[in-house]
Design a protein around this motif. Sequence first.
Motif, short mmCIF file in Angstrom:
data_model
loop_
_atom_site.label_atom_id
_atom_site.label_comp_id
_atom_site.label_asym_id
_atom_site.label_seq_id
_atom_site.Cartn_x
_atom_site.Cartn_y
_atom_site.Cartn_z
N MET A 290 44.21 64.72 16.55
CA MET A 290 43.26 65.70 17.46
C MET A 290 42.27 66.54 16.61
N ARG A 291 42.67 66.66 15.20
CA ARG A 291 41.82 67.46 14.58
C ARG A 291 40.43 66.75 14.24
N VAL A 292 40.47 65.38 14.03
CA VAL A 292 39.55 64.60 14.06
C VAL A 292 38.57 64.66 15.10
N LEU A 293 39.40 64.54 16.20
CA LEU A 293 38.76 64.68 17.57
C LEU A 293 37.64 66.00 17.60
N VAL A 294 38.37 66.91 17.29
CA VAL A 294 37.60 68.29 17.20
C VAL A 294 36.40 68.22 16.25
N CYS A 295 36.59 67.70 15.16
CA CYS A 295 35.67 67.78 14.11
C CYS A 295 34.36 66.89 14.77
N GLY A 296 34.59 65.55 15.22
CA GLY A 296 33.68 64.62 15.56
C GLY A 296 33.13 65.06 16.70
N LEU A 297 33.33 65.54 18.00
CA LEU A 297 32.82 66.05 19.09
C LEU A 297 32.11 67.06 18.87
N LEU A 298 32.60 68.24 18.50
CA LEU A 298 31.95 69.45 18.39
C LEU A 298 31.19 69.55 17.20
N GLY A 299 31.20 68.64 16.10
CA GLY A 299 30.51 68.74 14.75
C GLY A 299 30.90 70.18 14.23
N VAL B 114 29.43 77.14 21.54
CA VAL B 114 29.06 78.74 21.42
C VAL B 114 30.15 79.72 21.44
N LYS B 115 31.08 78.99 22.28
CA LYS B 115 32.16 79.98 22.53
C LYS B 115 33.30 80.11 21.42
N TYR B 116 33.03 78.92 20.44
CA TYR B 116 33.74 79.04 19.16
C TYR B 116 33.03 79.22 18.04
N GLY B 117 31.85 79.76 18.21
CA GLY B 117 31.13 80.19 17.16
C GLY B 117 30.12 79.12 16.61
N PHE B 118 29.72 78.04 17.24
CA PHE B 118 28.88 77.06 16.43
C PHE B 118 27.31 76.97 17.14
N GLN B 119 26.34 76.46 16.61
CA GLN B 119 25.21 76.30 17.46
C GLN B 119 25.26 75.38 18.18
N GLU B 120 24.24 75.51 19.27
CA GLU B 120 24.19 74.33 20.10
C GLU B 120 23.32 73.30 19.59
N GLN C 29 43.26 75.49 20.20
CA GLN C 29 42.53 75.88 21.39
C GLN C 29 41.17 75.04 21.65
N MET C 30 40.60 74.55 20.34
CA MET C 30 39.45 73.62 20.52
C MET C 30 39.68 72.34 21.15
N SER C 31 40.86 71.76 20.55
CA SER C 31 41.31 70.53 21.11
C SER C 31 41.56 70.62 22.52
N THR C 32 41.99 71.83 22.93
CA THR C 32 42.43 71.76 24.45
C THR C 32 41.11 71.91 25.05
N GLU C 33 40.15 72.56 24.63
CA GLU C 33 38.79 72.82 25.16
C GLU C 33 38.09 71.44 25.40
N VAL D 21 42.87 84.34 18.47
CA VAL D 21 43.48 83.25 17.62
C VAL D 21 44.29 83.92 16.83
N THR D 22 45.41 83.37 16.47
CA THR D 22 46.39 84.03 15.45
C THR D 22 46.38 83.06 13.96
N SER D 23 45.86 81.97 14.21
CA SER D 23 45.75 81.28 12.79
C SER D 23 44.64 80.19 12.90
N VAL D 24 44.26 79.47 11.68
CA VAL D 24 43.50 78.51 11.83
C VAL D 24 43.65 77.30 12.76
N ALA D 25 45.30 76.81 12.57
CA ALA D 25 45.73 75.95 13.17
C ALA D 25 45.70 76.35 14.58
N ASP D 26 45.78 77.55 15.25
CA ASP D 26 45.60 78.18 16.61
C ASP D 26 44.47 77.72 17.07
N TYR D 27 43.42 78.21 16.27
CA TYR D 27 41.94 78.00 16.59
C TYR D 27 41.69 76.37 16.75
N GLN D 28 42.22 75.48 15.85
CA GLN D 28 41.75 74.04 16.32
C GLN D 28 42.59 73.69 17.41
#
Length: 261
Positions: free
Chosen positions: A1-10, A254-260, A146-150, A137-144
Amino acid sequence: MRVLVCGLLGLAVLTGCGQAPAPTADGGGATVDKVRERETVIATCMKRKGFSYTPSVSQPKKADANPADHAAMKADRAKNGFGVFSAVVYPKPPETRAPDPNQATIDGLSGAKRESYLKTLNECRVTALQQVNGLKVTSVADYQDQMSTEIENIDKALDGDPELVELAAPFAECLKSKGERVTSAKPLALSVRGMVVWGEQSERLGKAGTVTAEQARPYLAKEITSALVDLECGKDFYAAFIPKQRRLTNEARVKYGFQER
């Protein structure tokens, strides 16, 4: 799932996907400021805990053209198809990024010192996300996570959108009438259908060894034909799907702190 997060949201340094993201040239300034602010908070946090850290934000990139412009899409597909075999026929040089100024520091550490630095860095990243972006968020893993769920929620929203569902049905039927393989008439599946089909073809060809540009050209010609059929059948669908996908993805960025984008 982490690869998906990196790929889709950049996403980048906060998820371990690379350097901090570059702002676009035509906007997103407020988000860029948030990136800078977050990097400053990380540096201050690291210094307080006895470690050095250099804030890092990459240079702006030129904004993309309207991805839903039919004429531009047609011109691109007439050359690149779905982008599968064109990557072999027209190879692009790897994207270069400015090196992370903190990588040398990390590489210079070993054993317990390196583990302590990285542990502290992740703790400071979480602090910055909480303070600057207001994320719970409680950790970097939790951050990831949450983005996967998004991302999963974006997929569900697109597949459940009444307009897209209505447009997907004739799109799928048109493709079938043209002899194109369709395994699902859901909006998201249709949007990536061509890449999946020709990606599988590329994988089959690749099992025999490295695919050369000469070998790929006849496949690219067929892929282009398929891509143009796909675009013509899905003209109305893509005109609705692409803006909605971009809007939802940008809201997540934007929600997770990255540019559009």
